[in-house]
Design an enzyme around this catalytic site. Structure first.
Site, PDB file in Angstrom:
ATOM      1  N   TYR A 240      -6.726   3.126   0.759  1.00 57.30           N
ATOM      2  CA  TYR A 240      -5.325   3.419   0.466  1.00 57.30           C
ATOM      3  C   TYR A 240      -4.878   2.842  -0.874  1.00 57.30           C
ATOM      4  O   TYR A 240      -4.212   3.522  -1.672  1.00 57.30           O
ATOM      5  CB  TYR A 240      -4.459   2.844   1.591  1.00 57.30           C
ATOM      6  CG  TYR A 240      -2.974   2.897   1.338  1.00 57.30           C
ATOM      7  CD1 TYR A 240      -2.302   4.113   1.323  1.00 57.30           C
ATOM      8  CD2 TYR A 240      -2.233   1.725   1.141  1.00 57.30           C
ATOM      9  CE1 TYR A 240      -0.924   4.167   1.108  1.00 57.30           C
ATOM     10  CE2 TYR A 240      -0.871   1.770   0.931  1.00 57.30           C
ATOM     11  CZ  TYR A 240      -0.216   2.986   0.915  1.00 57.30           C
ATOM     12  OH  TYR A 240       1.130   3.033   0.698  1.00 57.30           O
TER      13      TYR A 240
ATOM     14  N   SER B  46       3.213   1.602  -4.240  1.00 60.11           N
ATOM     15  CA  SER B  46       3.143   0.563  -3.212  1.00 60.11           C
ATOM     16  C   SER B  46       2.789  -0.749  -3.884  1.00 60.11           C
ATOM     17  O   SER B  46       2.271  -0.765  -5.017  1.00 60.11           O
ATOM     18  CB  SER B  46       2.063   0.936  -2.188  1.00 60.11           C
ATOM     19  OG  SER B  46       1.759  -0.156  -1.339  1.00 60.11           O
TER      20      SER B  46
END
Length: 258
Positions: A160, A147
């Site tokens: 996260y 990501s």
């Protein structure tokens, strides 16, 4: 929706895609099938897998399981070998995406994300590499889902984001470790993508404001489409990327270029 033409780049390949019941994982599975692959789609969402397999009954088989459980991860890889004779491609996509600041997060939140996004990626890569090295024609391709949060810091991602740094780091280490045995390991680093999870943010307190702000942080001033990420995963999985390993490819509308 982005529509891309198929060219048979994975014809005859045996692939495992984790987290395939929705979002990016489903888009990857669909694109792989259109490129000629046989796909073992895995997820905890049995109904989502059933719908996917119902659309591609000749090309998609399913395994319901949790990548964070060692036996489940092993079973996902074993299914591809037993059903198709080998494993050519793993897409390690399964993950959870909580959005919270560190003062809101609990140790249990941390453990859950690291179990799925960290341990789950480690386990599926481990068993995929074991299978790829043991088969008659060793080798294969692994694509991990990282990501922009695994390449740069963001607000509200104290739980996260570090898990996605694990994804980027694991990609680079495995690429170096297994390159001489014919296994390529790469990653994609999506920006904010219009998945079902992101759509649900609009129903959460502050979610609409968050999405409006995050869109402006992407120079292209929009969210990505899952099909756009799937196209990048396909490239890295295919022979078109035969001399690429250890790369983390941004699919982020220019976010990381700033």
């Amino acid at each position: 929706m982005v529509t891309l033409n198929a060219a048979g780049r994975l014809a005859g390949r045996s692939c495992v895609v984790t987290g395939a019941a929705s979002g990016i994982g489903r888009a990857v599975a669909e694109r792989f099938v259109r490129e000629g692959a046989s796909v073992v789609a895995t997820d905890l969402d049995a109904e989502g897998l059933r719908r996917l397999a119902g659309r591609f009954p000749d090309a998609v088989s399913t395994v319901v399981g949790d990548v964070a459980r060692e036996e489940d991860a092993r079973r996902m890889v074993r299914a591809a070998v037993e059903r198709h004779g080998r494993l050519d491609v793993l897409v390690a996509n399964a993950g959870v995406i909580p959005l919270m600041e560190i003062t809101e997060a609990t140790a249990e939140d941390w453990d859950q994300v690291m179990a799925v996004d960290g341990r789950g990626m480690f386990l599926t890569c481990k068993y995929a590499i074991e299978a790829m090295t043991a088969q008659e024609r060793p080798g294969g391709s692994i694509v991990c889902l990282s990501s922009i949060s695994g390449e740069a810091g963001q607000r509200g991602q104290a739980v996260y984001g570090p898990a996605k740094f694990v994804a980027s780091g694991l990609t680079k280490h495995l690429a170096v470790e297994w390159a001489d045995r014919g296994i390529r390991v790469n990653a994609v680093a999506p920006g904010t993508i219009a998945t079902e999870r992101v759509a649900r943010l609009r129903e959460e307190p502050g979610g609409t404001e968050y999405l409006e702000a995050i869109e402006k942080l992407h120079p292209m001033r929009r969210l990505g489409d899952p099909a756009e990420v799937a196209a990048a995963v396909l490239f890295l999985a295919s022979d078109d990327a035969s001399f690429i390993t250890g790369a983390v490819l941004p699919v982020d509308g220019g976010y990381l270029a700033q």
